[in-house]
Design a protein around this motif. Structure first.
Motif, PDB file in Angstrom:
ATOM      1  N   ILE A  81       0.997  -1.261   0.417  1.00  0.00           N
ATOM      2  CA  ILE A  81       0.009  -0.235   0.117  1.00  0.00           C
ATOM      3  C   ILE A  81       0.755   1.402   0.157  1.00  0.00           C
ATOM      4  O   ILE A  81       0.951   2.102  -0.754  1.00  0.00           O
ATOM      5  N   ASP A  82       1.958   1.265   0.935  1.00  0.00           N
ATOM      6  CA  ASP A  82       2.787   2.009   0.986  1.00  0.00           C
ATOM      7  C   ASP A  82       3.446   2.620  -0.488  1.00  0.00           C
ATOM      8  O   ASP A  82       3.403   3.771  -1.315  1.00  0.00           O
ATOM      9  N   GLU A  83       3.863   1.495  -1.085  1.00  0.00           N
ATOM     10  CA  GLU A  83       4.206   1.506  -2.497  1.00  0.00           C
ATOM     11  C   GLU A  83       3.540   2.291  -3.442  1.00  0.00           C
ATOM     12  O   GLU A  83       3.979   2.792  -4.617  1.00  0.00           O
ATOM     13  N   PHE A  84       2.062   2.296  -3.179  1.00  0.00           N
ATOM     14  CA  PHE A  84       0.811   2.412  -4.504  1.00  0.00           C
ATOM     15  C   PHE A  84       0.579   3.898  -4.403  1.00  0.00           C
ATOM     16  O   PHE A  84       0.768   4.636  -5.354  1.00  0.00           O
ATOM     17  N   VAL A  85       0.848   4.344  -3.111  1.00  0.00           N
ATOM     18  CA  VAL A  85       0.620   5.219  -2.863  1.00  0.00           C
ATOM     19  C   VAL A  85       1.516   6.150  -3.249  1.00  0.00           C
ATOM     20  O   VAL A  85       1.588   7.799  -4.113  1.00  0.00           O
ATOM     21  N   ALA A  86       3.529   5.892  -2.736  1.00  0.00           N
ATOM     22  CA  ALA A  86       3.784   6.613  -3.621  1.00  0.00           C
ATOM     23  C   ALA A  86       3.984   6.349  -5.284  1.00  0.00           C
ATOM     24  O   ALA A  86       4.375   7.896  -4.908  1.00  0.00           O
ATOM     25  N   LYS A  87       4.213   5.673  -5.495  1.00  0.00           N
ATOM     26  CA  LYS A  87       3.775   6.126  -6.726  1.00  0.00           C
ATOM     27  C   LYS A  87       2.564   6.842  -7.431  1.00  0.00           C
ATOM     28  O   LYS A  87       3.075   7.290  -8.397  1.00  0.00           O
TER      29      LYS A  87
END
Length: 89
Positions: A81-87
């Motif tokens: 989720i953190d990676e998705f939000v960062a993208k």
């Protein structure tokens, strides 16, 4: 969990619950889309009272703990989720 899958995506949804996660009983149908009250009652009793019910409860607790671990700050879901939000940002 006691499931009575009948149409469209329901059999697909029930498959992992029964065969992979092993946290459910599948109700046997008398004929298409019809189950007897005795069969439903039997499955509920098995889940609540039987040895298989104890196994289902152990499996449910195990999956609950795995889900908690995945959502912890170092867990896989948290990281995804953190990676998705960062993208997105």
């Amino acid at each position: 969990m006691v499931a009575m899958s009948q149409w469209t995506d329901q059999p697909t949804n029930v498959k992992p619950i029964v065969d992979v996660w092993k946290v459910e009983f599948r109700i046997k149908m008398i004929e298409k889309w019809i189950a007897s009250k005795d069969e439903i009652e039997l499955c509920i009793r098995k889940v609540r009272e039987g040895e298989r019910g104890k196994e289902i409860m152990r499996n449910a607790v195990r999956w609950k703990e795995l889900a908690k671990e995945a959502m912890d700050e170092d867990g896989s879901s948290y990281k995804n989720i953190d990676e998705f939000v960062a993208k997105l940002s």
